[in-house]
Design an enzyme around this catalytic site. Structure first.
Site, mmCIF file in Angstrom:
data_model
loop_
_atom_site.group_PDB
_atom_site.id
_atom_site.type_symbol
_atom_site.label_atom_id
_atom_site.label_comp_id
_atom_site.label_asym_id
_atom_site.label_seq_id
_atom_site.Cartn_x
_atom_site.Cartn_y
_atom_site.Cartn_z
ATOM 1 N N ALA A 100 0.832 -1.206 0.000
ATOM 2 C CA ALA A 100 0.000 0.000 0.000
ATOM 3 C C ALA A 100 0.865 1.253 0.000
ATOM 4 C CB ALA A 100 -0.919 -0.016 1.219
ATOM 5 N N SER A 101 2.130 1.093 -0.310
ATOM 6 C CA SER A 101 3.058 2.222 -0.243
ATOM 7 C C SER A 101 3.015 3.059 -1.522
ATOM 8 C CB SER A 101 4.469 1.683 -0.025
ATOM 9 O OG SER A 101 5.416 2.596 -0.476
ATOM 10 N N CYS A 102 3.243 4.385 -1.391
ATOM 11 C CA CYS A 102 3.304 5.258 -2.563
ATOM 12 C C CYS A 102 4.737 5.424 -3.055
ATOM 13 C CB CYS A 102 2.734 6.639 -2.246
ATOM 14 S SG CYS A 102 0.957 6.638 -2.115
ATOM 15 N N VAL A 103 5.681 4.975 -2.281
ATOM 16 C CA VAL A 103 7.075 5.103 -2.710
ATOM 17 C C VAL A 103 7.735 3.728 -2.755
ATOM 18 C CG1 VAL A 103 7.538 7.489 -2.100
ATOM 19 C CG2 VAL A 103 7.648 5.741 -0.345
#
Lengths: 103, 166
Positions: A100-103
């Site tokens: 669920a990470s954006c990076v």
């Protein structure tokens, strides 16, 4: 909840095909999911996959940066091993939830 | 799930500002696109050039004057007058970077390494380079080239391609 059969084993997956129960995963299952994604798994793939699973089990977040710091592959190799959307593909093959990470 | 023809195939991001939040918005969007397997071009122009100038890229600041959304730890609005205290901008910028590090958001140079390792491309604007008197040697190794606006549009062409101005 959906189910899928890989390598003769029925596993629980969500609507996107990610495992909902990572303990159902085996190396043979990984090879079949990878084939669906158009990848033939090599030992290097397995090293990455096992690192991802370990990281998931320890509850640490997965990011593209963490791959670079894994000591297993650099990011460039990671993109080559799992072309397209590497983190999504690799976690799917590793039988763990989509990060669920954006990076 | 979207049809294949509805999918975004190419993302072209223009960054014209050089504050931490402007540059990071650009880099997060860009890196996110690369991670999704989307072809990615990032174009830095005007003050945005600071993000790709070697000795400036990891020393970006955030504005503490004229930034009404800036709040002190605890949530109180930061009075603009406090922003003029010497060191306040450096301190605030340091705080921002520290908080980002906690979320595994890398420094600018490392972020660009991740983006280019995944096949994303980074470009500089020729006109802004001339205006700020920068030379090619001033730019970091991650820059693929210096483009005119016409060349940028050429690069940004194609079906499923989008342009974002951050």
């Amino acid at each position: 909840m959906a189910q899928k059969v890989y390598a003769g084993v029925t596993v629980d997956v969500n609507e996107e095909g990610y495992f909902t129960n990572p303990s159902q995963w085996t190396r043979e299952i990984a090879a079949e999911i990878a084939k669906e994604e158009g990848i033939d798994l090599t030992e290097q793939h397995y090293q990455v996959i096992e690192w991802l699973r370990k990281r998931y089990e320890s509850g640490e977040a997965l990011s593209i940066r963490s791959i670079n710091k894994s000591g297993i592959v650099d990011v460039k190799t990671f993109y080559q091993l799992f072309p397209g959307a590497p983190l999504k593909k690799a976690t799917k093959i590793a039988g763990i939830p989509k990060p669920a990470s954006c990076v | 799930m979207a049809n294949d023809k509805d999918k975004i195939k190419k993302i072209n991001i223009i960054c014209a500002k050089g504050a931490i939040e402007d540059v990071y918005a650009t880099l997060v969007l860009g890196n996110g696109a690369v991670m999704e397997g989307i072809e990615t071009n990032i174009f830095f122009t005007f003050f945005g050039l600071d993000a790709i100038v070697k000795n400036r890229m990891d020393k970006l600041h955030t504005a503490v004057v004229g930034n009404p959304a800036l709040r002190l730890p605890g949530g109180m609005r930061m009075p603009t007058l406090l922003g003029v205290i010497p060191g306040m901008e450096a301190f605030t910028s340091w705080m921002m970077k520290k908080e980002m590090e906690k979320l595994d958001i890398p420094p600018v140079s490392e972020f660009m390494e991740l983006i280019t390792a995944g096949g994303g491309k980074i470009y500089a604007c020729k006109l802004a380079m001339d205006m700020f008197k920068f030379k090619k040697e001033d730019l970091c190794e991650y820059v693929s080239g210096i483009l005119t606006v016409g060349e940028f549009y050429e690069l940004a062409g194609g079906e499923g391609s989008h342009i974002i101005f951050t």
